[in-house]
Design a protein around this motif. Structure first.
Motif, PDB file in Angstrom:
ATOM      1  N   ALA B 147       0.924  -1.204  -0.101  1.00  0.00           N
ATOM      2  CA  ALA B 147      -0.016  -0.147   0.028  1.00  0.00           C
ATOM      3  C   ALA B 147       0.849   1.477   0.250  1.00  0.00           C
ATOM      4  CB  ALA B 147      -1.012   0.009   1.361  1.00  0.00           C
ATOM      5  N   ALA B 148       1.877   1.097   0.884  1.00  0.00           N
ATOM      6  CA  ALA B 148       2.784   2.347   0.809  1.00  0.00           C
ATOM      7  C   ALA B 148       3.629   2.807  -0.443  1.00  0.00           C
ATOM      8  CB  ALA B 148       3.759   2.190   2.101  1.00  0.00           C
ATOM      9  N   ALA B 149       4.057   1.499  -0.992  1.00  0.00           N
ATOM     10  CA  ALA B 149       4.929   1.671  -2.244  1.00  0.00           C
ATOM     11  C   ALA B 149       3.875   2.148  -3.457  1.00  0.00           C
ATOM     12  CB  ALA B 149       5.347   0.464  -2.633  1.00  0.00           C
ATOM     13  N   ALA B 150       2.437   1.605  -3.561  1.00  0.00           N
ATOM     14  CA  ALA B 150       1.661   2.116  -4.465  1.00  0.00           C
ATOM     15  C   ALA B 150       1.244   3.554  -4.271  1.00  0.00           C
ATOM     16  CB  ALA B 150       0.308   1.184  -4.235  1.00  0.00           C
ATOM     17  N   GLU B 151       0.932   4.027  -3.106  1.00  0.00           N
ATOM     18  CA  GLU B 151       0.623   5.534  -2.753  1.00  0.00           C
ATOM     19  C   GLU B 151       1.808   6.356  -3.175  1.00  0.00           C
ATOM     20  OE1 GLU B 151      -0.142   6.357   1.375  1.00  0.00           O
ATOM     21  OE2 GLU B 151       0.156   8.506   1.005  1.00  0.00           O
ATOM     22  N   LEU B 152       3.046   5.871  -2.754  1.00  0.00           N
ATOM     23  CA  LEU B 152       4.127   6.830  -3.121  1.00  0.00           C
ATOM     24  C   LEU B 152       4.318   6.873  -4.846  1.00  0.00           C
ATOM     25  CD1 LEU B 152       7.000   6.424  -0.883  1.00  0.00           C
ATOM     26  CD2 LEU B 152       5.992   8.497  -1.237  1.00  0.00           C
ATOM     27  N   GLY B 153       4.370   5.690  -5.415  1.00  0.00           N
ATOM     28  CA  GLY B 153       4.491   5.584  -6.626  1.00  0.00           C
ATOM     29  C   GLY B 153       3.464   6.216  -7.474  1.00  0.00           C
ATOM     30  N   GLY B 154       2.254   6.200  -7.008  1.00  0.00           N
ATOM     31  CA  GLY B 154       1.048   6.801  -7.530  1.00  0.00           C
ATOM     32  C   GLY B 154       1.426   8.401  -7.641  1.00  0.00           C
ATOM     33  N   GLY B 155       1.627   8.829  -6.446  1.00  0.00           N
ATOM     34  CA  GLY B 155       1.969  10.351  -6.417  1.00  0.00           C
ATOM     35  C   GLY B 155       2.961  10.933  -6.947  1.00  0.00           C
ATOM     36  N   LEU B 156       4.044   9.917  -7.308  1.00  0.00           N
ATOM     37  CA  LEU B 156       5.163  10.503  -8.112  1.00  0.00           C
ATOM     38  C   LEU B 156       5.281  10.093  -9.390  1.00  0.00           C
ATOM     39  CD1 LEU B 156       7.693   9.285  -5.087  1.00  0.00           C
ATOM     40  CD2 LEU B 156       7.561  11.599  -5.872  1.00  0.00           C
ATOM     41  N   GLY B 157       4.384   9.195  -9.885  1.00  0.00           N
ATOM     42  CA  GLY B 157       4.660   8.878 -11.217  1.00  0.00           C
ATOM     43  C   GLY B 157       5.654   7.893 -11.563  1.00  0.00           C
ATOM     44  N   ALA B 158       5.827   7.048 -10.113  1.00  0.00           N
ATOM     45  CA  ALA B 158       7.137   6.303 -10.383  1.00  0.00           C
ATOM     46  C   ALA B 158       6.777   4.915 -10.587  1.00  0.00           C
ATOM     47  CB  ALA B 158       7.917   6.233  -8.962  1.00  0.00           C
ATOM     48  N   ALA B 159       7.266   3.958 -11.248  1.00  0.00           N
ATOM     49  CA  ALA B 159       7.086   2.581 -11.507  1.00  0.00           C
ATOM     50  C   ALA B 159       7.448   1.824 -10.098  1.00  0.00           C
ATOM     51  CB  ALA B 159       7.880   1.947 -12.464  1.00  0.00           C
ATOM     52  N   VAL B 160       6.699   1.024  -9.633  1.00  0.00           N
ATOM     53  CA  VAL B 160       6.889   0.106  -8.630  1.00  0.00           C
ATOM     54  C   VAL B 160       6.931  -1.417  -8.733  1.00  0.00           C
ATOM     55  CG1 VAL B 160       5.851  -0.333  -6.233  1.00  0.00           C
ATOM     56  CG2 VAL B 160       5.458   1.861  -7.432  1.00  0.00           C
ATOM     57  N   ASP B 161       8.107  -1.849  -8.534  1.00  0.00           N
ATOM     58  CA  ASP B 161       8.264  -3.301  -8.389  1.00  0.00           C
ATOM     59  C   ASP B 161       8.130  -3.843  -7.022  1.00  0.00           C
ATOM     60  OD1 ASP B 161       8.259  -3.215 -11.371  1.00  0.00           O
ATOM     61  OD2 ASP B 161      10.543  -2.802 -11.271  1.00  0.00           O
ATOM     62  N   HIS B 162       7.974  -5.136  -7.101  1.00  0.00           N
ATOM     63  CA  HIS B 162       8.001  -5.786  -5.738  1.00  0.00           C
ATOM     64  C   HIS B 162       9.019  -6.969  -5.896  1.00  0.00           C
ATOM     65  CE1 HIS B 162       3.993  -3.835  -6.405  1.00  0.00           C
ATOM     66  NE2 HIS B 162       4.129  -3.622  -4.997  1.00  0.00           N
ATOM     67  N   VAL B 163       9.687  -7.338  -4.668  1.00  0.00           N
ATOM     68  CA  VAL B 163      10.583  -8.686  -4.716  1.00  0.00           C
ATOM     69  C   VAL B 163      10.363  -9.362  -3.466  1.00  0.00           C
ATOM     70  CG1 VAL B 163      12.268  -7.069  -3.218  1.00  0.00           C
ATOM     71  CG2 VAL B 163      12.940  -8.932  -4.565  1.00  0.00           C
ATOM     72  N   TYR B 164      10.118 -10.678  -3.728  1.00  0.00           N
ATOM     73  CA  TYR B 164       9.702 -11.559  -2.751  1.00  0.00           C
ATOM     74  C   TYR B 164      11.094 -12.444  -2.647  1.00  0.00           C
ATOM     75  CZ  TYR B 164       7.944 -15.450  -0.177  1.00  0.00           C
ATOM     76  OH  TYR B 164       7.574 -16.546   0.627  1.00  0.00           O
ATOM     77  N   VAL B 165      11.528 -12.571  -1.582  1.00  0.00           N
ATOM     78  CA  VAL B 165      12.729 -13.497  -1.322  1.00  0.00           C
ATOM     79  C   VAL B 165      12.130 -14.883  -0.824  1.00  0.00           C
ATOM     80  CG1 VAL B 165      15.278 -13.898  -0.613  1.00  0.00           C
ATOM     81  CG2 VAL B 165      14.229 -11.428  -1.391  1.00  0.00           C
ATOM     82  N   ALA B 166      12.451 -15.966  -1.219  1.00  0.00           N
ATOM     83  CA  ALA B 166      12.152 -17.271  -0.624  1.00  0.00           C
ATOM     84  C   ALA B 166      13.499 -17.717   0.055  1.00  0.00           C
ATOM     85  CB  ALA B 166      11.764 -18.194  -1.596  1.00  0.00           C
ATOM     86  N   SER B 167      13.428 -17.553   1.523  1.00  0.00           N
ATOM     87  CA  SER B 167      14.718 -17.874   2.107  1.00  0.00           C
ATOM     88  C   SER B 167      14.737 -19.341   2.729  1.00  0.00           C
ATOM     89  CB  SER B 167      14.782 -16.904   3.221  1.00  0.00           C
ATOM     90  OG  SER B 167      15.831 -17.454   4.299  1.00  0.00           O
ATOM     91  N   GLU B 168      13.490 -20.147   2.702  1.00  0.00           N
ATOM     92  CA  GLU B 168      13.238 -21.142   3.255  1.00  0.00           C
ATOM     93  C   GLU B 168      13.926 -22.551   2.612  1.00  0.00           C
ATOM     94  OE1 GLU B 168      10.520 -19.725   1.979  1.00  0.00           O
ATOM     95  OE2 GLU B 168       9.833 -18.586   3.632  1.00  0.00           O
ATOM     96  N   VAL B 169      14.494 -23.277   3.281  1.00  0.00           N
ATOM     97  CA  VAL B 169      15.013 -24.687   2.566  1.00  0.00           C
ATOM     98  C   VAL B 169      14.406 -25.894   3.244  1.00  0.00           C
ATOM     99  CG1 VAL B 169      17.249 -23.811   1.833  1.00  0.00           C
ATOM    100  CG2 VAL B 169      17.018 -24.418   4.069  1.00  0.00           C
TER     101      VAL B 169
END
Lengths: 347, 274
Positions: B147-169
């Protein structure tokens, strides 16, 4: 646990100790057959003993019995102090190798292409090798410099008690069995003794522990190090304490951030039973070699855990990820590592 | 997060990196409707009486600019001021301490993030425009981070990407357990995908495997992002001995980082607490 449960577990302690000491006595008696065997295989010197300990741990699927066998061979003068020291170091590398092979078999069984459980084995082996190889070098220098010279845990009374209890049994066995059978019987008895002693250990699986969250929560390196120390002090074996993670870690996963410090801790307290074996085999250097290796491993592990845990984790993770990228890379890694002890034995 | 009339606290550091905080505050979307509180310590104002006036000039065009002076050191001043007023956002530059100094004196930004229950924007070498935002959604606070990234990205006209890290083995010979939504293990990725779908968030989801801190920082650097958004850890509420990966991420990040606190960021529980 109820008082009855405690008593039931404690009831296994005496039979376990009896079998443990009996196995060491049988190994000592049967060691005469091992000397020619080792010479026949051209196994000798530090590299040969290291490779032999490694290979033997792969055969018996555990490091602790092999370390105890090394001490029995030391007590029977089949191995020198330095060779016994190297064989104990090799047993630890072999024990980690066992974890890797088990993980690889599990991946093959489940036809896993990602999140391979061989990762744990590679991480265990790399963490152990990075600490143990320099620790062996340091320990060797310390042994030659006379570190812990005169360190004894056994006493005259214990020695005479052991002789009084076990001498009639081993004398009888030696009179009817050839030495190599005695040695094999000693190995069998030792493995059985470890199984009996397992029954004395508290049931960690039925209790909430930090490890039940280890698949979801990232712990501080020092904390997982302490958990590894504690759990292995109770289980006495790195491979057992790693396999304990399976039921303890919720849903069969552990976060890779938690793996390395746990293994570093486990690699230290796994020597507790070997110290005990050193105290009862009756060789003046038996406790000393274990104490020297335990000290050098600890001295090298502590700066890693408290100084640069993340850089070390990154190193181990990089190697483990590379080695487990595909089934073929795991197989190649295992094959290469299987050759290492063989080459060491042939050197 | 940054609704019209919201109050933002900006710590004015007399060191050159103080400029980073002002430059980043000036880039915030809708700043003409925001109230900025410029905070400096008594010692800094005594040493440079024009410090806050110059800082206010940097934020010309903002809805309102007020000056606040408090006793130092900086982290104590920021924490004390944040306790006095409900701020929608704090903008703080790092103190620039090295590892040994951090061991002795602690980290300014980590202290603020750990103590203040508001989003904290750590200003570090901000570019002239924020065009690319990376949101780390590995934690159980993925909803708030998205939500925070989308709000900032929307306000700034910036592209927002997301990163998910799978750390489990996987542990050898662990029983095969069917995935459960919102639980540990690899199910975290499914939960994150569902959060993104629910919010209709566009942009890519990068899925990486490895150590969370290293992978997030590598994704940030290799993708040439301008801002990283992470969910703060659970702080003292985490299990004994647990580690806050958000702290390590914000200390290691080469660019600016927005840390969304648990109260704002908490969403459906996924796999990781960072």
């Amino acid at each position: 646990m109820t008082a009855r449960g405690v008593l039931r577990r404690a009831g296994w302690l005496l039979p376990g100790l009896f079998l443990f000491i009996l196995s060491l006595e049988l190994l000592k008696k049967g060691a005469a057959a091992v000397g020619p065997l080792l010479r026949g295989m051209d196994v000798g010197g530090l590299a040969g003993a290291l490779g032999f300990g490694w290979m033997m741990a792969c055969v018996v699927l555990s490091g602790s019995p092999v370390a105890a066998i090394a001490l029995a061979l030391l007590a029977s003068r089949t191995l020198t102090t330095e060779e016994a020291f190297a064989m104990i170091g090799g047993s630890r590398l072999g024990a980690s190798f066992v974890v890797l092979v088990i993980g690889m078999l599990d991946d093959l069984r489940n036809r896993r292409t990602e999140k391979r459980s061989a990762y744990i084995g590679v991480a265990a082996l790399v963490s152990t090798a990075v600490v143990y190889l320099p620790a062996l070098g340091l320990g060797l220098m310390a042994l030659r410099a006379g570190a812990f010279h005169g360190l004894r845990l056994e006493g005259r009374d214990v020695g005479s008690l052991v002789a009084a209890v076990y001498a009639p049994i081993t004398r009888l066995a030696a009179s009817v069995l050839p030495a190599w059978v005695l040695f094999l019987a000693g190995i069998g008895c030792l493995l059985f003794a470890f199984r009996v002693l397992d029954r004395v250990l508290p049931d960690l699986q039925s209790r909430p522990t930090p490890m039940s969250l280890a698949g979801r929560v990232t712990y501080q390196p020092w904390f997982m190090f302490a958990v590894g120390l504690g759990v292995t002090a109770l289980t006495l074996s790195v491979s057992v304490s790693l396999s304990l993670l399976v039921p303890l870690a919720a849903r069969g996963y552990i976060r890779r951030e938690n793996v390395v410090p746990y293994i570093l801790g486990a690699n230290i307290t796994t020597f507790i039973d070997t110290l005990f074996a050193g105290a009862v085999v009756g060789h003046p250097d038996a406790v000393r070699v274990v104490a020297v290796l335990m000290t050098t491993v600890t001295a090298l592990s502590l700066p890693i855990v408290f100084g640069f845990p993340y850089a070390f984790e990154r190193l181990v993770d990089g190697i483990a990820r590379g080695a487990t990228r595909s089934g073929r890379s795991v197989a190649a890694f295992v094959a290469v590592l299987f050759l290492v002890p063989l080459i060491l034995m042939l050197l | 997060m940054l609704e019209p009339g919201a109050d933002c606290l900006v710590y004015v550091d007399p060191a050159p990196r103080g400029e980073w905080a002002l430059a980043l505050a000036a880039l915030l979307p809708g700043r003409e409707r925001l109230s900025f509180y410029l905070l400096a310590t008594e010692d800094d104002v005594r040493a440079d009486p024009g410090l806050l006036q110059r800082a206010a000039a940097r934020l010309a065009g903002a809805g309102a600019v007020r000056e606040v002076v408090r006793p130092g050191p900086a982290e104590r001043a920021v924490v004390a001021e944040a306790a006095q007023r409900t701020y929608a956002l704090l903008v703080v530059p790092p103190a620039g301490r090295n590892a040994i100094q951090r061991m002795l004196k602690g980290s300014r930004v980590a202290t603020v993030v750990r103590t203040v229950p508001a989003p904290v924007l750590i200003a570090r070498r901000p570019p002239p425009r924020l065009q690319r935002i990376l949101a780390a959604v590995s934690g159980d606070r993925a909803t708030g981070v998205v939500a925070a990234a989308a709000e900032l990205g929307g306000g700034l006209g910036a592209a927002v990407d997301h990163v998910y890290v799978a750390s489990e083995v996987t542990l050898p010979f662990a029983p095969e357990v069917p995935p459960v939504a919102g639980a540990g293990g690899p199910d975290g990725l499914a939960a994150v995908r569902s959060i993104l779908a629910e919010r209709g968030v566009s942009g890519s989801l990068l899925v990486r495997e490895g150590l969370v801190v290293d992978e997030v920082l590598d994704a940030f650097d290799s993708g040439a992002y301008d801002l990283l958004v992470v969910g703060a850890g659970s702080g003292e509420r985490g299990p004994f001995g647990s580690e806050d990966l958000a702290e390590r991420i914000l200390l290691g990040c080469s660019g600016s980082t927005l840390v969304v606190p648990p109260a704002v960021a908490r969403g459906p529980r996924t796999s990781q607490p960072d």
